[in-house]
Design a protein around this motif. Structure first.
Motif: not given
Length: 164
Positions: A40-55
């Motif tokens: 949500g407002a604070d994406p947290g530390p898991g957002l970037l790894p998840r986005l990169l893995l999906w890419a």
């Protein structure tokens, strides 16, 4: 490049990328501190790894589809002679990546990353079979040092990720 060989290279590369993404996503899902956030407002530390893995998974899927399309379009769905050669680099990369991860704690991030990057720069630039010159080796070491420093300072300084 021969269409059959190109298709097999794309299939192998796509499979390796999809496999790496699947392993990463599974590891990410098993880490409770990274999946506790709702983005949500604070994406947290898991957002970037998840986005990169999906890419990474999307890129692997594109390569896999491209390989299948090339095989169908060329009208040669059979495996071409020498089919194992396109698998050598992806397999070598997967093995060296496992070695890199194992070396992170004992050697430290900077040393392990510099060696890993240097070796892969040399492997990828020597595909033509040229002899290795001192100038090329020095360039690979310099490029690896720059890559290592940039990654280290971005993750350690800006993102505040603890590195070994």
């Amino acid at each position: 490049m021969d269409p059959g060989r190109r298709a097999l290279t794309d299939l192998a590369s796509g499979g390796v990328l999809l496999g790496l993404a699947a392993v990463g996503l599974r590891a990410l899902a098993r880490h409770p501190d990274l999946v506790a956030y709702d983005f949500g407002a604070d994406p947290g530390p898991g957002l970037l790894p998840r986005l990169l893995l999906w890419a990474l998974a999307a890129g692997g899927g594109v390569l896999l589809a491209q390989g299948i399309w090339t095989l169908v379009r060329s009208g040669r769905p059979e495996v071409a002679p020498g089919w194992g050669r396109p698998l050598v680099l992806p397999a070598l990369f997967a093995l060296s990546l496992a070695g890199y991860v194992a070396a992170l704690k004992p050697a430290g991030f900077r040393a392990a990353t510099a060696v890993f990057a240097t070796l892969w720069i040399l492997v990828l630039t020597r595909q033509g079979g040229d002899r290795l010159s001192i100038r090329a080796a020095a360039g690979a070491v310099a490029a690896a040092a720059g890559i290592t420093a940039a990654v280290y300072y971005v993750f350690k300084g800006f993102v505040k990720v603890p590195l070994p």
